[in-house]
Enzyme design. Structure first.
Site, PDB file in Angstrom:
ATOM      1  N   ARG A   1      25.555 -48.614   8.347  1.00  0.00           N
ATOM      2  CA  ARG A   1      26.769 -47.803   8.381  1.00  0.00           C
ATOM      3  C   ARG A   1      26.876 -47.025   9.691  1.00  0.00           C
ATOM      4  O   ARG A   1      25.897 -46.842  10.404  1.00  0.00           O
ATOM      5  CB  ARG A   1      26.795 -46.854   7.174  1.00  0.00           C
ATOM      6  CG  ARG A   1      26.981 -47.572   5.853  1.00  0.00           C
ATOM      7  CD  ARG A   1      27.241 -46.617   4.699  1.00  0.00           C
ATOM      8  NE  ARG A   1      26.120 -45.726   4.445  1.00  0.00           N
ATOM      9  CZ  ARG A   1      26.117 -44.425   4.719  1.00  0.00           C
ATOM     10  NH1 ARG A   1      27.172 -43.859   5.267  1.00  0.00           N
ATOM     11  NH2 ARG A   1      25.059 -43.691   4.438  1.00  0.00           N
TER      12      ARG A   1
ATOM     13  N   LYS B   1      30.287 -47.446   0.265  1.00  0.00           N
ATOM     14  CA  LYS B   1      30.167 -46.004   0.477  1.00  0.00           C
ATOM     15  C   LYS B   1      31.534 -45.334   0.464  1.00  0.00           C
ATOM     16  O   LYS B   1      31.670 -44.171   0.053  1.00  0.00           O
ATOM     17  CB  LYS B   1      29.446 -45.717   1.792  1.00  0.00           C
ATOM     18  CG  LYS B   1      29.123 -44.249   2.027  1.00  0.00           C
ATOM     19  CD  LYS B   1      28.249 -43.668   0.921  1.00  0.00           C
ATOM     20  CE  LYS B   1      26.831 -44.190   0.986  1.00  0.00           C
ATOM     21  NZ  LYS B   1      25.929 -43.494   0.031  1.00  0.00           N
TER      22      LYS B   1
ATOM     23  N   HIS C   1      24.359 -39.131  -6.333  1.00  0.00           N
ATOM     24  CA  HIS C   1      23.765 -40.221  -5.566  1.00  0.00           C
ATOM     25  C   HIS C   1      22.370 -40.450  -6.134  1.00  0.00           C
ATOM     26  O   HIS C   1      21.393 -39.850  -5.697  1.00  0.00           O
ATOM     27  CB  HIS C   1      23.689 -39.856  -4.078  1.00  0.00           C
ATOM     28  CG  HIS C   1      23.179 -40.973  -3.220  1.00  0.00           C
ATOM     29  ND1 HIS C   1      22.631 -40.753  -1.981  1.00  0.00           N
ATOM     30  CD2 HIS C   1      23.132 -42.309  -3.429  1.00  0.00           C
ATOM     31  CE1 HIS C   1      22.265 -41.914  -1.458  1.00  0.00           C
ATOM     32  NE2 HIS C   1      22.554 -42.869  -2.313  1.00  0.00           N
TER      33      HIS C   1
ATOM     34  N   SER D   1      18.551 -43.190   1.082  1.00  0.00           N
ATOM     35  CA  SER D   1      18.521 -44.643   1.149  1.00  0.00           C
ATOM     36  C   SER D   1      17.125 -45.130   1.513  1.00  0.00           C
ATOM     37  O   SER D   1      16.498 -44.624   2.445  1.00  0.00           O
ATOM     38  CB  SER D   1      19.533 -45.134   2.189  1.00  0.00           C
ATOM     39  OG  SER D   1      19.489 -46.514   2.325  1.00  0.00           O
TER      40      SER D   1
ATOM     41  N   LYS E   1      15.051 -45.832  -5.145  1.00  0.00           N
ATOM     42  CA  LYS E   1      15.909 -45.658  -6.324  1.00  0.00           C
ATOM     43  C   LYS E   1      16.136 -46.981  -7.055  1.00  0.00           C
ATOM     44  O   LYS E   1      16.022 -47.054  -8.278  1.00  0.00           O
ATOM     45  CB  LYS E   1      17.264 -45.058  -5.913  1.00  0.00           C
ATOM     46  CG  LYS E   1      17.205 -43.662  -5.335  1.00  0.00           C
ATOM     47  CD  LYS E   1      18.574 -43.050  -5.153  1.00  0.00           C
ATOM     48  CE  LYS E   1      19.478 -43.852  -4.240  1.00  0.00           C
ATOM     49  NZ  LYS E   1      18.966 -43.945  -2.855  1.00  0.00           N
ATOM     50  N   THR E   2      16.468 -48.022  -6.302  1.00  0.00           N
ATOM     51  CA  THR E   2      16.737 -49.325  -6.923  1.00  0.00           C
ATOM     52  C   THR E   2      15.485 -49.878  -7.582  1.00  0.00           C
ATOM     53  O   THR E   2      15.523 -50.381  -8.714  1.00  0.00           O
ATOM     54  CB  THR E   2      17.263 -50.317  -5.863  1.00  0.00           C
ATOM     55  OG1 THR E   2      18.473 -49.792  -5.298  1.00  0.00           O
ATOM     56  CG2 THR E   2      17.538 -51.670  -6.473  1.00  0.00           C
TER      57      THR E   2
ATOM     58  N   ASP F   1      22.469 -46.691  -7.922  1.00  0.00           N
ATOM     59  CA  ASP F   1      22.800 -45.858  -6.756  1.00  0.00           C
ATOM     60  C   ASP F   1      23.844 -44.775  -6.983  1.00  0.00           C
ATOM     61  O   ASP F   1      23.734 -43.701  -6.411  1.00  0.00           O
ATOM     62  CB  ASP F   1      23.277 -46.762  -5.620  1.00  0.00           C
ATOM     63  CG  ASP F   1      23.310 -46.048  -4.278  1.00  0.00           C
ATOM     64  OD1 ASP F   1      22.288 -45.429  -3.914  1.00  0.00           O
ATOM     65  OD2 ASP F   1      24.338 -46.118  -3.596  1.00  0.00           O
TER      66      ASP F   1
ATOM     67  N   ARG G   1      19.698 -56.585   3.353  1.00  0.00           N
ATOM     68  CA  ARG G   1      20.190 -56.144   2.042  1.00  0.00           C
ATOM     69  C   ARG G   1      20.576 -57.333   1.165  1.00  0.00           C
ATOM     70  O   ARG G   1      20.826 -58.433   1.654  1.00  0.00           O
ATOM     71  CB  ARG G   1      21.437 -55.264   2.222  1.00  0.00           C
ATOM     72  CG  ARG G   1      21.177 -53.930   2.887  1.00  0.00           C
ATOM     73  CD  ARG G   1      20.809 -52.886   1.878  1.00  0.00           C
ATOM     74  NE  ARG G   1      20.695 -51.544   2.441  1.00  0.00           N
ATOM     75  CZ  ARG G   1      20.607 -50.455   1.702  1.00  0.00           C
ATOM     76  NH1 ARG G   1      20.642 -50.539   0.382  1.00  0.00           N
ATOM     77  NH2 ARG G   1      20.483 -49.268   2.266  1.00  0.00           N
TER      78      ARG G   1
END
Length: 381
Positions: free
Chosen positions: A101, A244, A263, A281, A285-286, A300, A365
């Site tokens: 990003r 996003k 988030h 990020s 988390k995933t 997410d 990704r």
């Protein structure tokens, strides 16, 4: 082995169908539009083509609306250099120069709906309405010159009380498949009765922004207008900007509805106990949420309401660097037909992906529908 590669802020405490209609109340007051919720399908007042033409986009271009994955694969392989099918069946795509990003190029339009509600500063940077309109015209003109245009209509938010309709318009099949995975996919009946979207993303990322225009700092621009209910992307083909962008919209709307946007990832235990995992990020988390002993709610983006927690998205967006079947079997096995692999390096003969290769980017990704995780709970509430 030959490798191929080259915070924004609350109102009603007891939301209902009527109160949820006020999610866009401040923006609607200025534009004269009253937002309508859609817990049950409502017949559209205009055809899809009429609604699209009102945006200034050409309907003479060949438009693929909510095209199936197989068709988007074919278009990506035919029209987008660098595309391939991995040995596991996922679509491999290249995002061009930008492999992540561009937060320094993100802007929010300063308008009556946002002037007192956004914490302006180095993160939330202002853009004038005039500059946004110029960006929109630039993006629309570019899309109108393309031989193919892709539209995906989907939803953000699994709880019908807070769900919004999102339309994505883009010129790359890769982007359409990505958002097919990341938004909540409509049924045939929901698509037929979709009507006017609550928010539209115009992605002309292959075309640069005018960097010398007022408010611009480079030839990349990711800009949101809450009054116009639009997001315009120029100068970056990184698909994560769309994901996003949807979260930014929900981050703005949900606190106004008296609920908390988060988030975080989320899963549910056998007794109905819910766990939330917070982190930046790449902090896990995933991975943590994909526990086979618990039900996956999402990886997410979530919203915490007075009745529970719901996922905003319809899919997961996992980091793929150093991914292995041994360490993360659920995520590894989700990389199959319909998934999108971004900026990975693969063997030119076997199409096997080398997940340890960082030569293109460390931010490799994979985007896949949430139901590709066996323990996913659908609906994700």
């Amino acid at each position: 082995m030959q490798k191929c590669g080259s915070g924004l802020a609350p109102a009603c405490t007891r939301p209902t169908c009527r109160s949820t209609a006020r999610l866009y109340s401040q923006a609607a007051r200025q534009s004269g539009r009253a937002r309508q919720r859609f817990q049950s399908p409502v017949k559209p007042t205009s055809s899809f083509e009429q609604l699209l033409s009102q945006t200034g986009l050409s309907i003479t271009t060949q438009i693929q609306r909510n095209a199936p994955a197989a068709q988007l694969y074919e278009h990506a392989l035919r029209y987008e250099p660098g595309s391939a099918i991995s040995s596991s069946g996922a679509l491999i795509a290249r995002s061009g120069k930008k492999t992540g990003r561009s937060p320094r190029d993100k802007r929010v339009v300063e308008e009556s709906a946002t002037v007192d509600d956004v914490w302006w500063g180095p993160v939330n940077k202002k853009l004038s309405a005039e500059s946004f309109a110029a960006n929109y015209e630039r993006a629309a003109n570019y899309l109108n010159t393309q031989d193919h245009m892709y539209v995906f209509d989907g939803f953000a938010g699994w709880d019908p009380r807070y769900r919004i309709k999102v339309r994505v318009v883009c010129a790359r099949a890769y982007h359409a498949l990505f958002m097919n995975n990341m938004l909540i996919r409509p049924t045939a009946e929901e698509l037929e009765n979709f009507g006017e979207p609550d928010f539209t993303i115009i992605n002309a990322g292959q075309y640069p922004a005018e960097e010398f225009a007022d408010g611009m700092t480079s030839n990349t621009s990711v800009a949101i207008s809450f009054e116009r209910r639009q997001m315009v992307i120029l100068g970056t083909e990184y698909a994560g900007e769309m994901k996003k962008g949807v979260f930014t919209v929900m981050h703005y709307l949900m606190p106004k509805a008296g609920v908390l946007s988060l988030h975080s990832s989320c899963n549910e235990g056998p007794r109905g106990d819910v766990s939330l995992f917070f982190g930046l990020s790449g902090t896990g988390k995933t991975t943590l949420s994909a526990d086979p002993a618990r039900l996956l709610i999402g990886d997410d983006e979530h919203v915490w309401t007075d009745t529970g927690v719901f996922n905003i998205e319809g899919g997961c967006y996992a980091k793929a660097i150093d991914l292995s079947a041994k360490k993360e079997p659920e995520i590894f096995n989700a990389i199959r037909f319909g998934s999108v692999l971004e900026n990975v390096v693969y063997d030119e003969q076997t199409r096997a992906v080398d997940y340890s290769d960082r030569s293109i980017t460390e931010n490799t990704r994979c985007a896949y529908p949430i139901e590709y995780i066996p323990s996913a709970k659908v609906p994700c509430i």
